[in-house]
Design a protein around this motif. Structure first.
Motif, short mmCIF file in Angstrom:
data_model
loop_
_atom_site.label_atom_id
_atom_site.label_comp_id
_atom_site.label_asym_id
_atom_site.label_seq_id
_atom_site.Cartn_x
_atom_site.Cartn_y
_atom_site.Cartn_z
N LYS A 11 50.92 48.68 40.33
CA LYS A 11 50.19 47.72 39.51
C LYS A 11 48.74 47.80 39.99
O LYS A 11 48.44 47.47 41.13
CB LYS A 11 50.75 46.31 39.71
CG LYS A 11 50.00 45.27 38.92
CD LYS A 11 50.51 43.88 39.23
CE LYS A 11 49.58 42.86 38.62
NZ LYS A 11 49.81 41.53 39.18
N GLU B 194 44.69 46.86 39.44
CA GLU B 194 43.70 45.98 38.82
C GLU B 194 42.36 46.28 39.47
O GLU B 194 42.29 46.54 40.67
CB GLU B 194 44.09 44.53 39.06
CG GLU B 194 43.18 43.52 38.40
CD GLU B 194 43.60 42.09 38.69
OE1 GLU B 194 42.83 41.19 38.34
OE2 GLU B 194 44.67 41.86 39.30
N LYS C 208 38.50 44.90 40.31
CA LYS C 208 37.70 43.68 40.44
C LYS C 208 36.36 44.02 41.06
O LYS C 208 36.30 44.80 42.02
CB LYS C 208 38.39 42.66 41.34
CG LYS C 208 39.61 42.01 40.77
CD LYS C 208 40.09 40.90 41.67
CE LYS C 208 41.26 40.19 41.04
NZ LYS C 208 41.71 39.08 41.87
N MET D 45 42.64 46.91 43.31
CA MET D 45 43.77 46.12 43.81
C MET D 45 45.03 46.88 43.43
O MET D 45 45.21 47.28 42.28
CB MET D 45 43.78 44.75 43.16
CG MET D 45 42.45 44.00 43.19
SD MET D 45 41.96 43.49 44.82
CE MET D 45 43.08 42.12 45.07
N ASN E 149 49.10 46.52 43.57
CA ASN E 149 50.20 45.56 43.77
C ASN E 149 49.67 44.23 44.33
O ASN E 149 50.21 43.70 45.29
CB ASN E 149 51.30 46.17 44.63
CG ASN E 149 51.90 47.41 43.99
OD1 ASN E 149 51.91 47.54 42.77
ND2 ASN E 149 52.35 48.35 44.79
N ASP E 150 48.59 43.77 43.74
CA ASP E 150 47.95 42.48 44.05
C ASP E 150 47.26 42.42 45.42
O ASP E 150 46.97 41.34 45.91
CB ASP E 150 48.95 41.32 43.91
CG ASP E 150 49.48 41.19 42.51
OD1 ASP E 150 48.67 41.29 41.56
OD2 ASP E 150 50.70 40.98 42.34
N LYS E 151 47.01 43.57 46.02
CA LYS E 151 46.32 43.60 47.32
C LYS E 151 45.15 44.57 47.27
O LYS E 151 45.27 45.65 46.70
CB LYS E 151 47.29 44.02 48.43
CG LYS E 151 48.43 43.03 48.62
CD LYS E 151 49.36 43.52 49.68
CE LYS E 151 50.59 44.10 49.01
NZ LYS E 151 51.60 44.55 49.94
N SER F 202 48.48 39.99 51.19
CA SER F 202 47.73 39.67 49.98
C SER F 202 46.83 38.49 50.29
O SER F 202 47.25 37.51 50.91
CB SER F 202 48.71 39.32 48.87
OG SER F 202 48.00 38.97 47.70
N LYS G 262 44.63 35.38 48.93
CA LYS G 262 44.67 34.49 47.75
C LYS G 262 43.29 34.29 47.17
O LYS G 262 42.33 34.19 47.81
CB LYS G 262 45.27 33.14 48.14
CG LYS G 262 46.66 33.26 48.73
CD LYS G 262 47.66 33.76 47.73
CE LYS G 262 49.00 33.99 48.37
NZ LYS G 262 49.82 34.88 47.69
#
Length: 112
Positions: A22, A24, A26, A35, A37-39, A110, A112
């Motif tokens: 995954k 992303e 930013k 990012m 896997n959300d990290k 991860s 937040k």
């Protein structure tokens, strides 16, 4: 500060070839963060890479061509570094840095 579009494209292309990630993008650290896997995994900062890696590998990583420590508020950030273009222009060197970041991504916490 602008970041290298060519370097971002190079990372984008390589990450897209890996199944089940995954990804992303930013804007952060005056550049572009990828990012995984959300990290936060790897960033483009100006013409440099900014890498997140296992801090236990610092001695090995610090010996690589192009390595620069990441300093914030006067302290070296454990598990982060910058890499100048001389350290990743060759395909095998680029793969080393990207794989270093991806290998740590599963263990990384991860934020937040």
């Amino acid at each position: 500060m602008a970041y290298s579009i060519e370097l971002a494209d190079r990372i984008r292309e390589r990450l897209a070839a890996i199944p089940n990630l995954k990804i992303e993008e930013k804007r952060m650290f005056s550049g572009l963060a990828f990012m995984v896997n959300d990290k936060m995994c790897i960033n483009v900062s100006g013409e440099n890479l900014m890498c997140r890696f296992n801090p236990n590998l610092l001695e090995e990583v610090a010996e690589k061509t192009g390595f620069l420590p990441m300093i914030m508020k006067g302290k070296q950030m454990a598990g982060y570094c910058y890499v100048e273009p001389i350290g990743f222009n060759r395909k095998e060197d680029f793969e080393f840095w990207l794989n270093l970041c991806l290998d740590f991504n599963d263990q990384a916490k991860s934020s937040k």
